[in-house]
Each structure stands twice: as structure tokens, then as C-alpha cells.
Enzyme design. Structure first.
Site, mmCIF file in Angstrom:
data_model
loop_
_atom_site.group_PDB
_atom_site.id
_atom_site.type_symbol
_atom_site.label_atom_id
_atom_site.label_comp_id
_atom_site.label_asym_id
_atom_site.label_seq_id
_atom_site.Cartn_x
_atom_site.Cartn_y
_atom_site.Cartn_z
ATOM 1 N N VAL A 15 0.854 -1.191 0.000
ATOM 2 C CA VAL A 15 0.000 0.000 0.000
ATOM 3 C C VAL A 15 0.892 1.243 0.000
ATOM 4 C CG1 VAL A 15 -1.824 -1.235 1.207
ATOM 5 C CG2 VAL A 15 -0.200 0.138 2.515
ATOM 6 N N PRO B 71 2.598 7.689 1.748
ATOM 7 C CA PRO B 71 2.990 9.054 1.361
ATOM 8 C C PRO B 71 3.567 9.825 2.554
ATOM 9 C CG PRO B 71 0.604 8.894 1.628
ATOM 10 C CD PRO B 71 1.143 7.515 1.802
ATOM 11 N N SER C 285 6.156 -2.218 0.735
ATOM 12 C CA SER C 285 6.195 -0.753 0.684
ATOM 13 C C SER C 285 7.447 -0.277 1.408
ATOM 14 C CB SER C 285 4.988 -0.147 1.410
ATOM 15 O OG SER C 285 3.800 -0.808 1.086
ATOM 16 N N GLU D 149 11.459 -3.122 -2.373
ATOM 17 C CA GLU D 149 11.533 -3.227 -3.834
ATOM 18 C C GLU D 149 12.469 -2.142 -4.369
ATOM 19 O OE1 GLU D 149 10.460 -5.625 -5.848
ATOM 20 O OE2 GLU D 149 11.782 -4.408 -7.077
ATOM 21 N N LYS E 126 16.817 0.229 2.357
ATOM 22 C CA LYS E 126 15.994 0.773 1.278
ATOM 23 C C LYS E 126 16.047 2.308 1.278
ATOM 24 C CE LYS E 126 12.810 1.542 -1.693
ATOM 25 N NZ LYS E 126 12.704 1.190 -3.076
ATOM 26 N N LYS F 138 23.660 12.306 -14.320
ATOM 27 C CA LYS F 138 23.102 13.116 -15.396
ATOM 28 C C LYS F 138 22.440 14.344 -14.772
ATOM 29 C CE LYS F 138 21.515 13.659 -19.689
ATOM 30 N NZ LYS F 138 22.417 14.077 -20.738
ATOM 31 N N PHE G 266 15.411 15.923 -9.607
ATOM 32 C CA PHE G 266 14.812 14.595 -9.533
ATOM 33 C C PHE G 266 13.374 14.681 -9.048
ATOM 34 C CE2 PHE G 266 17.190 14.822 -5.414
ATOM 35 C CZ PHE G 266 16.145 14.699 -4.524
ATOM 36 N N CYS H 97 9.704 8.262 -4.666
ATOM 37 C CA CYS H 97 10.581 7.700 -3.633
ATOM 38 C C CYS H 97 11.643 8.633 -3.073
ATOM 39 C CB CYS H 97 11.281 6.461 -4.177
ATOM 40 S SG CYS H 97 10.142 5.094 -4.379
ATOM 41 N N LYS I 262 10.551 11.469 -0.621
ATOM 42 C CA LYS I 262 9.842 10.874 0.527
ATOM 43 C C LYS I 262 10.815 10.118 1.431
ATOM 44 C CE LYS I 262 7.649 6.922 0.121
ATOM 45 N NZ LYS I 262 6.698 5.902 -0.381
ATOM 46 N N ARG J 145 16.687 18.553 -19.747
ATOM 47 C CA ARG J 145 17.143 17.165 -19.704
ATOM 48 C C ARG J 145 18.366 16.918 -20.560
ATOM 49 N NH1 ARG J 145 14.990 14.036 -15.629
ATOM 50 N NH2 ARG J 145 12.875 14.705 -15.238
HETATM 51 C C1 UDX Z 1 14.067 5.143 -7.626
HETATM 52 C C2 UDX Z 1 15.206 4.128 -7.432
HETATM 53 O O1 UDX Z 1 16.083 4.161 -8.572
HETATM 54 C C3 UDX Z 1 14.627 2.729 -7.249
HETATM 55 O O2 UDX Z 1 15.658 1.799 -6.961
HETATM 56 C C4 UDX Z 1 13.623 2.743 -6.097
HETATM 57 O O3 UDX Z 1 13.002 1.475 -5.969
HETATM 58 C C5 UDX Z 1 12.554 3.797 -6.338
HETATM 59 O O4 UDX Z 1 13.167 5.074 -6.550
HETATM 60 P P1 UDX Z 1 12.520 5.847 -9.659
HETATM 61 O O5 UDX Z 1 12.051 6.949 -8.779
HETATM 62 O O6 UDX Z 1 11.501 5.026 -10.357
HETATM 63 O O7 UDX Z 1 13.427 4.820 -8.846
HETATM 64 O O8 UDX Z 1 13.451 6.465 -10.822
HETATM 65 P P2 UDX Z 1 14.993 6.815 -10.969
HETATM 66 O O9 UDX Z 1 15.446 6.272 -12.259
HETATM 67 O O10 UDX Z 1 15.789 6.478 -9.793
HETATM 68 O O11 UDX Z 1 14.950 8.405 -11.165
HETATM 69 C C6 UDX Z 1 14.531 9.278 -10.121
HETATM 70 C C7 UDX Z 1 14.616 10.716 -10.568
HETATM 71 O O12 UDX Z 1 15.985 11.119 -10.690
HETATM 72 C C8 UDX Z 1 13.981 10.984 -11.930
HETATM 73 O O13 UDX Z 1 13.269 12.206 -11.896
HETATM 74 C C9 UDX Z 1 15.165 11.072 -12.862
HETATM 75 O O14 UDX Z 1 14.901 11.868 -13.992
HETATM 76 C C10 UDX Z 1 16.212 11.711 -11.964
HETATM 77 N N1 UDX Z 1 17.598 11.426 -12.369
HETATM 78 C C11 UDX Z 1 18.080 10.142 -12.330
HETATM 79 C C12 UDX Z 1 18.424 12.465 -12.789
HETATM 80 O O15 UDX Z 1 18.007 13.629 -12.836
HETATM 81 N N2 UDX Z 1 19.722 12.181 -13.144
HETATM 82 C C13 UDX Z 1 20.231 10.912 -13.118
HETATM 83 O O16 UDX Z 1 21.415 10.745 -13.451
HETATM 84 C C14 UDX Z 1 19.377 9.859 -12.694
HETATM 85 P P1 ADP Z 2 3.213 2.481 -4.808
HETATM 86 O O1 ADP Z 2 3.968 3.372 -5.761
HETATM 87 O O2 ADP Z 2 3.876 2.374 -3.462
HETATM 88 O O3 ADP Z 2 2.871 1.159 -5.396
HETATM 89 P P2 ADP Z 2 0.474 3.372 -5.271
HETATM 90 O O4 ADP Z 2 -0.217 4.575 -4.722
HETATM 91 O O5 ADP Z 2 0.733 3.279 -6.747
HETATM 92 O O6 ADP Z 2 1.835 3.241 -4.454
HETATM 93 O O7 ADP Z 2 -0.342 2.051 -4.874
HETATM 94 C C1 ADP Z 2 -0.806 1.762 -3.611
HETATM 95 C C2 ADP Z 2 -2.208 1.124 -3.734
HETATM 96 O O8 ADP Z 2 -2.596 0.611 -2.454
HETATM 97 C C3 ADP Z 2 -3.312 2.083 -4.162
HETATM 98 O O9 ADP Z 2 -3.889 1.618 -5.368
HETATM 99 C C4 ADP Z 2 -4.326 2.044 -2.983
HETATM 100 O O10 ADP Z 2 -5.664 2.083 -3.423
HETATM 101 C C5 ADP Z 2 -4.015 0.704 -2.338
HETATM 102 N N1 ADP Z 2 -4.398 0.594 -0.930
HETATM 103 C C6 ADP Z 2 -4.104 1.421 0.087
HETATM 104 N N2 ADP Z 2 -4.592 0.952 1.262
HETATM 105 C C7 ADP Z 2 -5.225 -0.210 0.981
HETATM 106 C C8 ADP Z 2 -5.935 -1.209 1.767
HETATM 107 N N3 ADP Z 2 -6.065 -1.093 3.097
HETATM 108 N N4 ADP Z 2 -6.458 -2.281 1.126
HETATM 109 C C9 ADP Z 2 -6.304 -2.416 -0.219
HETATM 110 N N5 ADP Z 2 -5.645 -1.537 -1.004
HETATM 111 C C10 ADP Z 2 -5.103 -0.453 -0.424
#
Ligand code: UDX
Ligand code: ADP
Length: 460
Positions: A92, A95, A133, A163, A218, A265, A270, A274, A277, A440
């Protein structure tokens, strides 16, 4: 040895959906049900037309096509899936809190707690509960306490299995992970999860640790990655005033095998669900233990990122003779990176907000993001009324509509298609002087200047 026959995953979002699809693909003998409260999201996962999946990830459609209906199911019946499962993944959303103590910093664990209480209420036999999560350190302890105190006397084993997939490359990342991390206390439960991953991941890439190390790793992995981006973005500003070129600097330092070439880059900043947060979370934890120096150190990564977004907007305004009032600015891209329709914390939102304050007329084109999402992102900021956002900003489905008659183009996402445009023709259709602000660094300065553009790129 405990054999896992049925898995439930609570949360069918960016993490739960793709992860469970791949686990199901690689473990055809395990039945996996992904549940979510959001009916329309589940309907989209079940849509026979794979173009309508709720998440856009290259290659995901093929994985879903292979497993769905065979051993992968999507449903809103959360209770039934929990009751039947041997192992339950919690995916889930977590945020940043928008209220109360820790507002703007701590993770909001409301959804995790509701989910734990639901599992406790429904479970009638022993379960392995897996945190998927991203969570603050020691959440597993809270989870365990809720499960044990509100449950029906059954045993719960908690594992942390963060993850690491990145959006846009979720499927290749899941198929070929650098590592899988499993934290836990109970050896048998750990082994049960190891076996699931062993279906396709070499054993030496499956790391096991204690629960708290896994949870913290993580946050730290994301903090380190984000720190690299902020570090190079800080240098990009220095490059602009000294005549150095940030790409050349990245290349030069990236050749050092101790530094390595990835995540160097420079960009407009960014985004994504993730990085910000998780760092805020780290900062919050450090502050709650009175580790002020540690907290300040990591907080700087975020402050620099905010500065970079702000600086890009300022550059646009200054370059266009200190006024963008009534000027049409074409925004290419709204997603936080290419190959995803995710816009959470995207730099585009903040750059747009800044320019709208100056009464610019923004026209956005993004190949995957819907107009509804773009307005939702802006309205969420609460800077101006929804009506005002719609008056100043429009969203189009064709790049030409955004570009024709524009005073400037701002590139906010590195979508490949932007490189393919006939930029000579784009220039002809624009107001003169025609400006390109490349957030970019995907276009070629020589070529663009050859066409007569005023070209600005980060870090040059
Ligand atoms: C990130 C982590 O990479 C991943 O392992 C974790 O599970 C979730 O968070 P994500 O947010 O999907 O993944 O994308 P990522 O490719 O890491 O890019 C994050 C941000 O950084 C993007 O806005 C990207 O454009 C920016 N970025 C990345 C740069 O500006 N420069 C870079 O060199 C790399
Ligand atoms: P993430 O990027 O971590 O996967 P998302 O917001 O894309 O986050 O997905 C989280 C999902 O979890 C949402 O679709 C939301 O509706 C669901 N969710 C949150 N709380 C519950 C709950 N108690 N039971 C079932 N689904 C839930």
C-alpha cells in the site's frame, strides 16, 4: 519447510502490480491475488485490452498476458485473498504526512496500519507478512504488535523485502535485479521467500539481513542515489558560470571506477514517489533521535533539488527579458522521467507553478500523462484556484499544437520522441527569437543553434 501455494498482495499500484506480475510469471504453481480498494484500478488490471493497464511500463503487458487468469488475479475482495493466502505482501502507499506531527516529513503509516488490522481480523491460520512498501525503520515492530494484539491467536512472521525497481524499467529490473533483499527473524519464513525468488534470481544475489537493516537499507539506497543527482546538479550551476560543461565533468569523473558513471546526469531536478519521501523520512528519523548533523546533511539533498527546479524556472524568465506574462511556453513532458505515466513529485509541476505565478501561458504535451492528472497535480499545490490553473495552462495531444506559435519550448522529461522532432520546422512555426530550455540535455546544441534557436541547457 513451509510451501507457499497462495499469495495475496494488498495494493495494486506501481509496486504491487508489476512485482506480483513477475513473481506470478516465474512461479506458475503459486496462485497470486492482487487486491486493492480502488475498483477502477482493479478493473483496469483486468481489462482485456492490455493497453488499458493502469500503469504504463515497457514489457509489462506481455508479462500480464502470460500470467493473468492462469495464476495471477486482480480483485477488490481483500478479505477473501487474505484469508486464503499463506503469504501476504503489503504494497500500500506510504505518502509523506500532510498533517500533525511530522507533517511534510514523516511517512504516513495510516494505510499500513489499516491493512495490518484487516489482516489480523481476517486471518484464521499462520501467515508470513511481507513489507514491500518502503517504510521507516522499525515499522515491522509496530506491524507485529498490531497483528499479535488484534489477531485471532494465529502466528505472524514479518519479513521486510523492499523493492528496488525503477519506474520505466520495472520489468527488466524485476527480471534481472542487482539484488533481492530479505530481512527477517524467522529462518523458515525467510527461506520460504528466498525460494520464490530463486525461481529466477541466482542465489548469490538474494541477500538476507535482520529486519531493521533491510528497512534502513531501502531508505539509504534511495538517499545515496538522490544525493548523486543533487551533487551533479550543484556542479551544473558552477559549470554555467565557469564555462565548464557538466556532461564533460560527469564523464570525466564517471570513468573513475570508484565513482562510476550512473546517476550523474544533470537535470531540472529529480522527481518520483521515492527519493524525496525517503530522504525526508531519513531526516525525520535522525531528528527524532536528536542526530542534528546527520539530519541536516541529508536534508541538503532535498534543498538543492528544490533550488535546481527554481533555478530552471528563473532562467526561463530572465532569458525571456524578465517577463513571461502572456507568452506561450510549450512544455514537452510532464512525467518525472521517460517511459512512465507517473507524475509524482515531477519537476515539471514546480517549474510550471513558478511560471504560472508570472502569468505565462503554458501548453503541455506529454505522450503518456492525461490532462486530468496534470490538473490534479497543479490543483493539489493549492497555489491558485482550479479555474485559474485551467485558464493559464492547457494540455494537448499533439506536440505540434504545443509548439506552434510558442515563444519558448521547455523540455521537462527526456522522452525519446522529442529528439526525433524536425527542429528546423519547429523553429519556423515559433515566435522569434525562438528559445529552447533543455532541462534534460537531450538535444544537440550545435544543431539547434544552427537552426537559429537560442538554446539553453542545464550545466553549459
Ligand atoms: C528510484 C530508485 O532508482 C529505485 O531503486 C527505487 O526502488 C525507487 O526510486 P525511480 O524513482 O523510479 O526509482 O526512478 P529513478 O530512475 O531512480 O529516477 C529518479 C529521478 O531522478 C527521476 O526524476 C530522474 O529523472 C532523476 N535522475 C536520475 C536524474 O536527474 N539524473 C540521473 O542521473 C538519474
Ligand atoms: P506504490 O507506488 O507504493 O505502489 P500506489 O499509490 O501506486 O503506491 O499504490 C498503492 C495502492 O494501495 C493504491 O492503489 C491504494 O488504493 C491501495 N491501498 C491502500 N490501502 C489499501 C488497503 N487497506 N487495502 C487495499 N488496497 C489499499
Amino acid at each position: 519447510m513451509r510451501e507457499i501455494k497462495r499469495i495475496a498482495c494488498v495494493g495494486a499500484g506501481y509496486v504491487g502490480g508489476p512485482t506480483m506480475s513477475v513473481i506470478a510469471q516465474k512461479n506458475p504453481d503459486i496462485t497470486i491475488t492482487v487486491v486493492d480498494l480502488n475498483q477502477s484500478r482493479i478493473d483496469a488490471w483486468n481489462d482485456p485490452d492490455l493497453d488499458n493497464l493502469p500503469i504504463y511500463e515497457p514489457g509489462l503487458d506481455a508479462v500480464v498476458a502470460e500470467a493473468r487468469g492462469r495464476n495471477l488475479f486482480f480483485s477488490t475482495d481483500v478479505d477473501q485473498a487474505i484469508e486464503e493466502a499463506d503469504m501476504i505482501f503489503i504494497s500500500v502507499n506510504t505518502p509523506t504526512k500532510t498533517y500533525g506531527k511530522g507533517k511534510g516529513q514523516a511517512a504516513d503509516l495510516k494505510y499500513i496500519e489499516l491493512c495490518a488490522r484487516q489482516i489480523a481480523r481476517v486471518a484464521k491460520n499462520d501467515k508470513i507478512v511481507v513489507e514491500k512498501s518502503t517504510l521507516p525503520v522499525r515499522t515491522a515492530a509496530a506491524l507485529k504488535s498490531i497483528l499479535d494484539n488484534t489477531g485471532n491467536g494465529v502466528n505472524f512472521h514479518i519479513l521486510s523485502n523492499p523493492e528496488f525497481l525503477a519506474e520505466g524499467t520495472a520489468v527488466p529490473d524485476l527480471h534481472n535485479p542487482d539484488r533481492v533483499l530479505i530481512g527477517g527473524e524467522d529462518q523458515e519464513a525467510i527461506e520460504a521467500l528466498v525460494q520464490i525468488y530463486e525461481a529466477w534470481v541466482p542465489r548469490d544475489r538474494i541477500l538476507t539481513t535482520n529486519l531493521w537493516s533491510s528497512e534502513l537499507s531501502k531508505l539509504v539506497a534511495n538517499a545515496f542515489l538522490a544525493q548523486r543527482v543533487s551533487s551533479i546538479n550543484a556542479i551544473s550551476e558552477l559549470c554555467e558560470v565557469t564555462g565548464a560543461n557538466v556532461d564533460e565533468v560527469s564523464r570525466a569523473i564517471g570513468y573513475d571506477s570508484r565513482i562510476g558513471p550512473k546517476f550523474l546526469k544533470a537535470s531540472v531536478g529529480f522527481g518520483g514517489s521515492c527519493f524525496q519521501k525517503d530522504i525526508l523520512n531519513l531526516v525525520y528519523i535522525a531528528r527524532s533521535y536528536n542526530l542534528t548533523a546527520v539530519a541536516d546533511y541529508w536534508e541538503q539533498v532535498i534543498l538543492l533539488n528544490d533550488h535546481q527546479k527554481d533555478r530552471f524556472a528563473q532562467k526561463i524568465i530572465q532569458t525571456m527579458y524578465n517577463t513571461v506574462n502572456g507568452k506561450k511556453i510549450a512544455f514537452l513532458g510532464w512525467a518525472f522521467k521517460k517511459d512512465t505515466n507517473d507524475t509524482r513529485e515531477s519537476a515539471a509541476i514546480y517549474v510550471a507553478d513558478h511560471l504560472l505565478d508570472e502569468e505565462a501561458e503554458i501548453v503541455v504535451y506529454d505522450p503518456k500523462v492525461s490532462a486530468e492528472q496534470i490538473y490534479r497535480d497543479l490543483d493539489y499545490l493549492g497555489t491558485r484556484s482550479p479555474a485559474e490553473n485551467r485558464r493559464l495552462l492547457t494540455v494537448v495531444n499533439e506536440p505540434r499544437e504545443a509548439l506552434t506559435g510558442a515563444h519558448a519550448v521547455a523540455i521537462l522529461t527526456e522522452w525519446d520522441e522529442f529528439k526525433q522532432y524536425d527542429w528546423a520546422e519547429v523553429k519556423n512555426g515559433m515566435k522569434k527569437p525562438a528559445f529552447v530550455f533543455d532541462g534534460r540535455k537531450i538535444l544537440n546544441r550545435k544543431q539547434l543553434e544552427g537552426f537559429g534557436f537560442q538554446y539553453y541547457a542545464i550545466g553549459e
